[in-house]
Design an enzyme around this catalytic site. Structure first.
Site, mmCIF file in Angstrom:
data_model
loop_
_atom_site.group_PDB
_atom_site.id
_atom_site.type_symbol
_atom_site.label_atom_id
_atom_site.label_comp_id
_atom_site.label_asym_id
_atom_site.label_seq_id
_atom_site.Cartn_x
_atom_site.Cartn_y
_atom_site.Cartn_z
ATOM 1 N N TYR A 1 6.887 9.227 -11.365
ATOM 2 C CA TYR A 1 6.123 10.040 -10.415
ATOM 3 C C TYR A 1 5.723 11.342 -11.089
ATOM 4 O O TYR A 1 6.510 12.283 -11.203
ATOM 5 C CB TYR A 1 6.918 10.312 -9.139
ATOM 6 C CG TYR A 1 7.267 9.072 -8.328
ATOM 7 C CD1 TYR A 1 6.626 7.854 -8.561
ATOM 8 C CD2 TYR A 1 8.232 9.122 -7.325
ATOM 9 C CE1 TYR A 1 6.949 6.722 -7.820
ATOM 10 C CE2 TYR A 1 8.545 7.997 -6.579
ATOM 11 C CZ TYR A 1 7.910 6.804 -6.842
ATOM 12 O OH TYR A 1 8.232 5.682 -6.097
ATOM 13 N N PHE B 1 6.336 3.015 1.654
ATOM 14 C CA PHE B 1 5.170 3.161 2.536
ATOM 15 C C PHE B 1 5.587 2.967 4.002
ATOM 16 O O PHE B 1 4.976 2.185 4.730
ATOM 17 C CB PHE B 1 4.048 2.171 2.176
ATOM 18 C CG PHE B 1 3.262 2.507 0.941
ATOM 19 C CD1 PHE B 1 3.438 3.721 0.277
ATOM 20 C CD2 PHE B 1 2.319 1.630 0.432
ATOM 21 C CE1 PHE B 1 2.696 4.027 -0.866
ATOM 22 C CE2 PHE B 1 1.569 1.918 -0.699
ATOM 23 C CZ PHE B 1 1.765 3.118 -1.347
ATOM 24 N N PRO B 2 6.639 3.643 4.466
ATOM 25 C CA PRO B 2 7.094 3.434 5.861
ATOM 26 C C PRO B 2 6.040 3.832 6.881
ATOM 27 O O PRO B 2 6.077 3.355 8.015
ATOM 28 C CB PRO B 2 8.330 4.338 5.961
ATOM 29 C CG PRO B 2 8.147 5.378 4.889
ATOM 30 C CD PRO B 2 7.443 4.663 3.768
ATOM 31 N N LEU B 3 5.097 4.707 6.457
ATOM 32 C CA LEU B 3 4.026 5.124 7.369
ATOM 33 C C LEU B 3 2.696 4.485 6.970
ATOM 34 O O LEU B 3 1.630 4.949 7.389
ATOM 35 C CB LEU B 3 3.887 6.656 7.356
ATOM 36 C CG LEU B 3 5.148 7.426 7.775
ATOM 37 C CD1 LEU B 3 4.960 8.921 7.564
ATOM 38 C CD2 LEU B 3 5.486 7.114 9.233
ATOM 39 N N GLY C 1 0.229 6.794 5.696
ATOM 40 C CA GLY C 1 -0.407 7.697 6.655
ATOM 41 C C GLY C 1 -1.191 6.976 7.742
ATOM 42 O O GLY C 1 -1.469 7.563 8.790
HETATM 43 N N1 LIG Z 1 9.302 1.271 -4.988
HETATM 44 C C1 LIG Z 1 8.005 1.410 -5.082
HETATM 45 O O1 LIG Z 1 7.333 0.679 -5.783
HETATM 46 C C2 LIG Z 1 7.341 2.499 -4.295
HETATM 47 C C3 LIG Z 1 5.937 2.522 -4.162
HETATM 48 C C4 LIG Z 1 5.371 3.561 -3.415
HETATM 49 C C5 LIG Z 1 6.171 4.518 -2.819
HETATM 50 N N2 LIG Z 1 7.531 4.471 -2.988
HETATM 51 C C6 LIG Z 1 8.421 5.457 -2.343
HETATM 52 O O2 LIG Z 1 8.144 5.465 -0.968
HETATM 53 C C7 LIG Z 1 7.960 6.811 -0.534
HETATM 54 C C8 LIG Z 1 7.064 6.826 0.675
HETATM 55 O O3 LIG Z 1 5.761 6.400 0.328
HETATM 56 P P1 LIG Z 1 4.499 7.348 0.506
HETATM 57 O O4 LIG Z 1 4.970 8.761 0.568
HETATM 58 O O5 LIG Z 1 3.498 7.033 -0.527
HETATM 59 O O6 LIG Z 1 3.849 6.803 1.863
HETATM 60 P P2 LIG Z 1 4.235 7.003 3.416
HETATM 61 O O7 LIG Z 1 5.545 7.684 3.557
HETATM 62 O O8 LIG Z 1 4.019 5.694 4.092
HETATM 63 O O9 LIG Z 1 3.060 7.956 3.897
HETATM 64 C C9 LIG Z 1 2.804 9.192 3.296
HETATM 65 C C10 LIG Z 1 1.422 9.640 3.761
HETATM 66 O O10 LIG Z 1 1.461 9.873 5.147
HETATM 67 C C11 LIG Z 1 1.094 11.221 5.436
HETATM 68 N N3 LIG Z 1 2.019 11.708 6.451
HETATM 69 C C12 LIG Z 1 3.380 11.765 6.353
HETATM 70 N N4 LIG Z 1 3.898 12.264 7.489
HETATM 71 C C13 LIG Z 1 2.857 12.524 8.318
HETATM 72 C C14 LIG Z 1 2.766 13.066 9.633
HETATM 73 N N5 LIG Z 1 3.856 13.414 10.327
HETATM 74 N N6 LIG Z 1 1.528 13.226 10.181
HETATM 75 C C15 LIG Z 1 0.421 12.862 9.488
HETATM 76 N N7 LIG Z 1 0.448 12.349 8.245
HETATM 77 C C16 LIG Z 1 1.655 12.177 7.652
HETATM 78 C C17 LIG Z 1 1.244 11.978 4.150
HETATM 79 O O11 LIG Z 1 0.301 13.030 4.086
HETATM 80 P P3 LIG Z 1 0.787 14.591 4.100
HETATM 81 O O12 LIG Z 1 1.314 14.877 2.744
HETATM 82 O O13 LIG Z 1 -0.460 15.316 4.450
HETATM 83 O O14 LIG Z 1 1.822 14.693 5.178
HETATM 84 C C18 LIG Z 1 0.974 10.912 3.096
HETATM 85 O O15 LIG Z 1 -0.421 10.816 2.860
HETATM 86 C C19 LIG Z 1 7.379 7.493 -1.768
HETATM 87 O O16 LIG Z 1 7.502 8.899 -1.700
HETATM 88 C C20 LIG Z 1 8.224 6.891 -2.848
HETATM 89 O O17 LIG Z 1 9.463 7.567 -2.931
HETATM 90 C C21 LIG Z 1 8.115 3.470 -3.707
#
Ligand SMILES: NC(=O)c1ccc[n+]([C@@H]2O[C@H](COP(=O)([O-])OP(=O)(O)OC[C@H]3O[C@@H](n4cnc5c(N)ncnc54)[C@H](OP(=O)(O)O)[C@@H]3O)[C@@H](O)[C@H]2O)c1
Length: 287
Positions: free
Chosen positions: A67, A212-214, A217
């Site tokens: 990252y 990607f729990p959200l 976004g």
């Molecule tokens: N193992 C793997 O291969 C893998 C792959 C991808 C990710 N991951 C892990 O999974 C974690 C989570 O994934 P992610 O962060 O990419 O996706 P996510 O948690 O599904 O979604 C994050 C997105 O949602 C937005 N968001 C979050 N909270 C919000 C809210 N309350 N209201 C409106 N928008 C909101 C964020 O924008 P803002 O910043 O504007 O809030 C960001 O664009 C990563 O940080 C990483 O640690 C692992």
């Protein structure tokens, strides 16, 4: 629990049976530049998000060497050292970066070892709490990749071993080599391909970390698929997406990512939302 311990109601899960984490955690991939490359535009803001997470009771932080690369781990160390006793850092190795948005698996055991050593140095720890194989590299036997992680654990450099983006068969194969404490696969309300793997993890007491729990976004949007349910419940859409995950399984460890303190606080407060059976069923029908 203090007024500010928003995460605590999500409960505790013991990784590998002996490492407690508050179930609702934080994913630190967003604290980087465009394409998960380089430094975030607002570096001070990223530090503030990490520190605020600890203040409101988050103990489980997910990151990776790739990252940034290195940026997310460096920010975690800068923001959180000296680490509070209950803070657990999960990192990963096995994907190399050739440019913004590019992710190339490299599972050569010597590379995995080198990346472990570099993560230890960057995070400023003697042992990595949870070291995850980011991707299985088809170029090398799975047993060699997981076997190298097991050696690192036997040497005290790693406490627990996790996998990422795997099948049930690969998880079983890895477990023939060594103990696997967690699995991390893409999973959220509208993307449930990993459901059989989740059920397997629940049956085996393996932590399941949905990435990607959200839905990056999509599930947070005011006009998204959770808008009506959120209005009915008086909650934010992203809070319902997280509350659904937490209720779905006791081994579920969501790691929502955000660059925003306000979104962090809102997401973490989802730990305190109790869904009725009807509400859960209504959410469950959203696909
Ligand atoms: N193992 C793997 O291969 C893998 C792959 C991808 C990710 N991951 C892990 O999974 C974690 C989570 O994934 P992610 O962060 O990419 O996706 P996510 O948690 O599904 O979604 C994050 C997105 O949602 C937005 N968001 C979050 N909270 C919000 C809210 N309350 N209201 C409106 N928008 C909101 C964020 O924008 P803002 O910043 O504007 O809030 C960001 O664009 C990563 O940080 C990483 O640690 C692992």
């Amino acid at each position: 629990m203090t007024d500010e311990n928003l995460a605590a109601p999500s409960g505790t899960f013991r990784i590998g049976g002996d490492l407690p984490v508050v179930r609702l955690g934080y994913g630190a991939m967003q604290l980087t530049g465009e394409g998960v490359w380089g430094w975030p535009a607002d570096r001070d803001g990223a530090i503030a998000v990490l520190r605020r997470a600890v203040e409101i009771g988050v103990t489980f932080f997910d990151t990776a060497d790739s990252y940034g690369p290195t940026v997310s781990e460096e920010l975690i160390a800068e923001a959180l050292r000296p680490y509070a006793d209950d803070v657990v850092i999960a990192t990963k190795a096995g994907l190399t970066r050739t440019g913004p948005g590019e992710w190339v698996p490299v599972g050569h055991p010597a590379y995995l070892r080198q990346q472990c050593e570099l993560s230890l140095r960057r995070l400023g720890v003697e042992t990595i709490d949870l070291f995850q194989l980011h991707r299985i590299d088809d170029a090398y036997p799975l047993a060699d990749q997981v076997g190298e992680l097991a050696k690192l654990r036997d040497e005290g450099k790693v406490r627990h071993i996790g996998l990422s983006e795997v099948t049930i068969g690969q998880t079983q194969e890895a477990r023939e080599v060594t103990e696997i404490a967690t699995v991390q696969n893409m999973f959220n309300l509208v993307k449930r391909d990993a459901e059989p793997l989740l059920d397997y993890c629940e049956q085996e007491g393996i932590g399941f970390i949905p990435w990607f729990p959200l839905a990056t976004g999509e599930l947070s949007q005011a006009d998204g698929p959770l808008a009506q349910a959120a209005a009915d419940h008086g909650a934010e859409p992203s809070q319902l997406a997280l509350a659904w995950l937490l209720r779905r399984s006791p081994v579920m460890l969501p790691i929502p990512g955000t660059k925003s303190v306000a979104h962090l606080e809102s997401n973490t407060a989802a730990a305190g939302i109790t869904l009725s059976d009807d509400e859960y069923a209504t959410l469950d029908a959203v696909r």
